[in-house]
Design a protein around this motif. Structure first.
Motif, PDB file in Angstrom:
ATOM      1  N   THR A 101      -0.333   2.368  -8.788  1.00 15.13           N
ATOM      2  CA  THR A 101      -0.605   0.927  -8.624  1.00 15.13           C
ATOM      3  C   THR A 101       0.458   0.051  -9.279  1.00 15.13           C
ATOM      4  N   GLU A 137       0.749   4.018  -2.862  1.00  7.31           N
ATOM      5  CA  GLU A 137       0.405   5.425  -2.569  1.00  7.31           C
ATOM      6  C   GLU A 137       1.453   6.360  -3.147  1.00  7.31           C
ATOM      7  N   ARG A 157       0.841  -1.203   0.000  1.00  8.26           N
ATOM      8  CA  ARG A 157       0.000   0.000   0.000  1.00  8.26           C
ATOM      9  C   ARG A 157       0.879   1.257   0.000  1.00  8.26           C
TER      10      ARG A 157
END
Ligand code: DHB
Ligand code: FE
Length: 289
Positions: free
Chosen positions: A236, A232, A228
């Motif tokens: 992606t 971020e 993640r």
């Protein structure tokens, strides 16, 4: 005995291979990228490694949703050029090294990794874009290639820490191979890009620069991030930078940076690095745990 001389990082987007095929390297769009390959090509020509351990991923070419190995190693004597839907690129098959690949597979399996051993693994842009930008292929490819493909497409995918540890395991595996081999490890893909969803086209050059700094001098801190956090910061599809962590894990703790280049084009942050190993290359002493 086998030893790792250096680690290279390269983008692997299909557009890079297409630019090679169109001889478009000197166009205004592509020159800032292909200029970044020049010192790497010169280094490869001078040092002449005989083996490239290539960390990349399949893009639903050789694997599909029915079977996606987390880690796969290509053990064929020769790797076919894949047809990704627009015909095969005009490249000769890429020589492999079955015995060395088997050794790597056995060694990393004994070390806690469980690769799928593939005796047929046609290569797609993930491998061929960097290879064709870095090496000549006429009259023949100058090095044997052992692809290690990591699932970055379909969750669950391995953690950054796991990929870094895989690199460490590959380092130990190379050090324990009794044949003389002069090896470079090549990490491919990214850096920042997002090809889907609300942030389509997202690029973060500031994060890419920080990633490259930390890759060189503090890779453990990158290995401590989760997916993640990578997504971020970089989008992606940038999660494929875990392939660069595989490469970095296979190198000495300290590396000598010979080259670094960065260019962000339309959709993707493109980076190139060349880090010389500071242990095996000079001493032949091999792995450090
Ligand atoms: C693209 C594809 C990739 O596999 C990648 O890593 C980057 C870009 C693309 O289709 O543009
Ligand atoms: Fe990719």
């Amino acid at each position: 005995m086998a030893r790792i001389l250096a680690g290279l990082g390269s983008p692997h987007a299909p557009a890079v291979g297409a630019a090679v095929d169109r001889h478009d390297e000197q166009s205004a769009y592509w020159k800032p990228l292909f200029d970044g390959f020049v010192p790497m090509r010169a280094w490869l020509e001078r040092v002449r490694p005989d083996t490239i351990i290539l960390f990349s991923n399949d893009h639903f070419t050789s694997f599909f949703l029915d079977v996606i190995p987390m880690f796969a190693i290509g053990a064929a004597a020769e790797h076919e050029i894949a047809d990704e839907g627009w015909g095969k690129r005009p490249l000769p098959p890429v020589p492999g090294d079955t015995a060395f690949a088997q050794h790597l597979a056995c060694s990393i399996a004994a070390d806690g990794f469980d690769p799928a051993v593939c005796h047929r693994l046609p290569l797609d842009h993930g491998c061929l874009s960097p290879l064709s930008a870095l090496l000549p292929w006429t009259p023949r490819w100058p090095a044997r290639v052992i692809p290690i493909l990591v699932n970055v497409l379909h969750f669950p995918i391995p953690t950054p820490a796991r990929c870094y540890a895989l690199g460490r395991a590959v380092r130990r595996a190379v050090a324990s191979y009794p044949q003389d081999r002069r090896v470079v490890v090549l990490g491919t893909g990214g850096l920042s890009h997002q090809l889907t969803g609300e942030r389509y086209g997202f690029i973060n050059p500031q994060w890419d620069a920080e990633f490259l700094d930390r890759l060189e001098s503090d890779p453990d801190s990158l290995a401590a991030l989760d997916h993640r956090q990578l997504i971020e910061r970089g989008g992606t599809e940038s999660v494929e930078v875990i392939l660069w962590l595989c490469m970095r894990g296979a190198l000495s703790r300290q590396v000598r940076r010979v080259h670094r280049n960065y260019y962000h084009a339309t959709l993707t942050g493109y980076a190139q690095v060349l880090f010389e190993d500071t242990e095996g290359a000079t001493t032949g002493a091999g792995a450090q745990r």
